[in-house]
Structures are given as C-alpha cells and as structure tokens.
Design a protein around this motif. Structure first.
Motif, PDB file in Angstrom:
ATOM      1  N   SER A   1      -4.003  -0.266  -4.594  1.00  0.00           N
ATOM      2  CA  SER A   1      -5.311   1.072  -4.754  1.00  0.00           C
ATOM      3  C   SER A   1      -3.757   2.091  -4.002  1.00  0.00           C
ATOM      4  O   SER A   1      -2.660   2.606  -4.240  1.00  0.00           O
ATOM      5  N   ILE A   2      -4.662   2.768  -5.476  1.00  0.00           N
ATOM      6  CA  ILE A   2      -3.905   4.738  -5.864  1.00  0.00           C
ATOM      7  C   ILE A   2      -4.658   5.810  -4.613  1.00  0.00           C
ATOM      8  O   ILE A   2      -5.687   5.405  -4.856  1.00  0.00           O
ATOM      9  N   PRO A   3      -4.128   6.146  -3.978  1.00  0.00           N
ATOM     10  CA  PRO A   3      -4.517   6.850  -2.470  1.00  0.00           C
ATOM     11  C   PRO A   3      -4.916   8.403  -2.539  1.00  0.00           C
ATOM     12  O   PRO A   3      -4.433   8.854  -3.912  1.00  0.00           O
ATOM     13  N   GLU A   4      -6.094   8.765  -2.596  1.00  0.00           N
ATOM     14  CA  GLU A   4      -6.270  10.200  -3.745  1.00  0.00           C
ATOM     15  C   GLU A   4      -5.481  11.302  -2.859  1.00  0.00           C
ATOM     16  O   GLU A   4      -5.281  12.411  -3.906  1.00  0.00           O
TER      17      GLU A   4
ATOM     18  N   SER B   1       0.693  -1.523  -0.379  1.00  0.00           N
ATOM     19  CA  SER B   1       0.095  -0.055  -0.374  1.00  0.00           C
ATOM     20  C   SER B   1       1.018   1.183  -0.057  1.00  0.00           C
ATOM     21  O   SER B   1       2.193   1.356   0.017  1.00  0.00           O
ATOM     22  N   ILE B   2       0.264   2.584  -0.144  1.00  0.00           N
ATOM     23  CA  ILE B   2       0.927   3.392  -0.359  1.00  0.00           C
ATOM     24  C   ILE B   2       0.505   4.259   0.367  1.00  0.00           C
ATOM     25  O   ILE B   2      -0.930   4.869   0.847  1.00  0.00           O
ATOM     26  N   PRO B   3       1.340   4.881   1.405  1.00  0.00           N
ATOM     27  CA  PRO B   3       0.663   5.883   2.605  1.00  0.00           C
ATOM     28  C   PRO B   3      -0.171   7.016   2.587  1.00  0.00           C
ATOM     29  O   PRO B   3       0.694   7.772   0.976  1.00  0.00           O
ATOM     30  N   GLU B   4      -1.618   7.990   2.777  1.00  0.00           N
ATOM     31  CA  GLU B   4      -1.589   9.469   2.314  1.00  0.00           C
ATOM     32  C   GLU B   4      -0.598  10.298   2.527  1.00  0.00           C
ATOM     33  O   GLU B   4      -0.573  10.883   1.817  1.00  0.00           O
TER      34      GLU B   4
END
Length: 325
Positions: A131-134, A108-111
């Motif tokens: 997923s790709i964070p906003e 995952s990618i952190p916000e």
C-alpha cells in the motif's frame, strides 16, 4: 569457512577505512557499494558532513537508527540490498532530495516519509510493498516516483496533490482502478500503469496536458474515453493487451502522437480520424479481429513508418517502411 571469514573481514576493513577517511577529511561523498556488507557500521555516524551515501549492491538487511545523525545527507542509495523495513528515523533526514531503495524486500512505507519535504526522487520499485500511505501526498517537491514491481492494490487520491511530479511508475502491481485525483498532476509527462488489473480509464486523465507517454498495457480495460483526445502533447500511447473493442474518433486530435500500440485487443474497426494524425509513425493493431482492411487504415499507410495489421479470418498483414532507422 576461514576463507569466507577472511573475505568478510577484508570487505569490512575496506569499508571501515573509507568511513574513517570520510570522517577525518570531512568528505561529502562516501561510496560503500559492492562490498558485501551485511550491516552498516555504527562508525558511519561520525561522517556528519556527508551529503551523498552510496550503499547499493550489498547484503544489508536493515537501516540502523544512527543513520538519522547524518543530517546533511541529500542522497541515500540503498539499491539492491535485502532491507525488509524503512525505519521511522529516516523521516528526520530533512535535507534528503533522493532516496533509492529499489530492489529490496520492503513490505511497507512509513508515514514519516511524508516529512521529507525536500525529496524530489523516490525509488521503491521491485519490493513487496502492498500500500501507499496518504502521507506521500505531502511531498510537494517530488518529481519522480518509482513504485513498480510491488504488490500495491490501490492508488491514494492524495497522490494527486504532487503538483511537481513529472514521472510516475506503478507498473506490475495489483491495482484495479485509477483515481480521478491523478488528473490534477498538471506537470506529469510520463505515466506507467502497465501489468495491473485496471478495468477502466477515468475521463480525468484527459486533463494531463503535459503528458507525453502513457502506458496502460496488459490490463483489463474495455474502452478508451474520448477525453484522451485532449492530450495534445502525447507522443506515445500503449494500450496493448487489453480488452478494448473500439477506438474513439477523438484520438484523431492527438496531433503529436508518434507511436500508438493497440496490439492484442478486440478492435474491429479503425476510425477515419486517425489518418489526420500526421505525426504518427507507428500503429500496431496486430492480434485484433479486424474483419476487413478499412479505407481509413489503408490511407494511414501514407503517414506511417511502420503499419502492422493482423486481420483475423483473411490473415492480411501490412507492413511498410518509408525510411530505415
């Protein structure tokens, strides 16, 4: 066993020697690549003058929190390691312009990556990201993103806010649709979404006026929107291995198109307007059920350096080279 331990000690010793030198001499660049490191020594925190840290091709499994103390860091290369997560502290490296985490095991990618306001290049391809964070939409200085070869299922609309983005790679994922927001990427020159599960191309992609290369091969696309004819700077269009049944006449407006790949689709007819594309050098229609060789396809031969047409039923193959490469 002793030989393995000795080798480990040697590589760690070599790394420590370079770290100590960088700290003492206030070096701005430190290369610790290919040393077989399993973790980043805590002494690295002493190298506060570093602007570039290269750690590619090691066996590092985690990024330690003390890396956040390297406040002057501009480039961080952790390509080809065994990292499973990105720590929140990475978001504190406000001067970072390039982050390379290609070929790891990140999920995952952190916000907090959205805080890297100076980031221009982000490489996260070949991981396990779902997923790709906003928050990535906040990185207004980004010019290149590589998120290919992951497990991503959707593209957030927020990516359409990246006004300086020139290259976006989301190939080899599990994406099913393209958001309309991508049409806002006015500086985008290369878009790669090959090997996904996309079923349609939004009309909004016709707004990408600076696009030169579009790759949507190996998807489940059934039609080409007329709007793609507006991409006046497009030089390469790859729509091979889809389920496309027809070519819109509007594509005859692509005045700079050089290569057009429609191999392995369900196309039965070639529109006459394609012969108006004087720049076209390669048109691949192999593996399509063209029942006859249309006059438009025959005339196209005059403009192409290579024309390959596989005709189902009558087994006709045309190949012509005007000049050698």
């Amino acid at each position: 066993m002793n030989t393995y331990r000795e080798t480990n000690d040697m590589t760690l010793g070599k790394a420590m020697g370079r770290i100590d030198q960088a700290a003492e001499e206030k070096l701005t660049k430190l290369d610790l690549s290919k040393l077989g490191l399993k973790k980043l020594p805590p002494e690295i925190a002493k190298c506060t003058h570093l602007t570039r840290l290269v750690l590619y091709s090691n066996q590092i499994t985690e990024i330690p929190d003390y890396i956040g103390q390297l406040s002057n860091l501009r480039e961080l290369d952790l390509n080809t390691n065994q990292i499973t997560s990105i720590p929140e502290v990475l978001g504190q490296l406000s001067n970072l312009t390039e982050l390379d985490l290609y070929s790891n095991q990140i999920i995952s990618i952190p916000e907090t990556l959205g805080q890297l306001s100076n980031l221009t290049r982000l490489y996260l391809g070949r991981n396990r990201i779902t997923s790709i964070p906003e928050a990535l939409g906040q990185l207004s200085n980004l010019t290149r993103i590589d998120l290919g070869r992951n497990r991503i299922t959707s593209i957030p609309e927020a990516l359409g806010q990246l006004s300086n983005l020139t290259a976006l790679d989301l190939s080899e994922n599990q994406i099913t649709s393209i958001p309309e927001g991508l049409g806002q990427l006015s500086n985008l020159t290369a878009l790669c979404l090959s090997r996904n599960r996309i079923t349609s191309i939004p009309e909004a992609l016709g707004q990408l006026s600076n696009l030169t290369a579009l790759n949507l091969s190996e998807n489940q696309i059934t039609s080409i929107p007329e709007a793609l004819g507006q991409l006046s700077n497009l030089t390469s269009l790859n729509l091979s291995e889809n389920q496309i049944t027809s070519i819109p006449e509007a594509l005859g407006q692509l005045s700079n198109l050089i290569s057009f790949d429609l191999n392995e689709n369900q196309i039965t007819f070639v529109p006459k307007t394609l012969r108006d594309v004087k720049s076209l050098q390669t048109l691949d229609l192999g593996g399509n059920p063209l029942s006859i060789l249309t006059s438009s396809a025959a005339q196209l031969e005059q403009n192409l350096k290579a024309l390959k047409t596989s005709l189902s039923g009558i087994k006709t193959f045309i190949k012509k080279r005007i000049d050698k490469y």
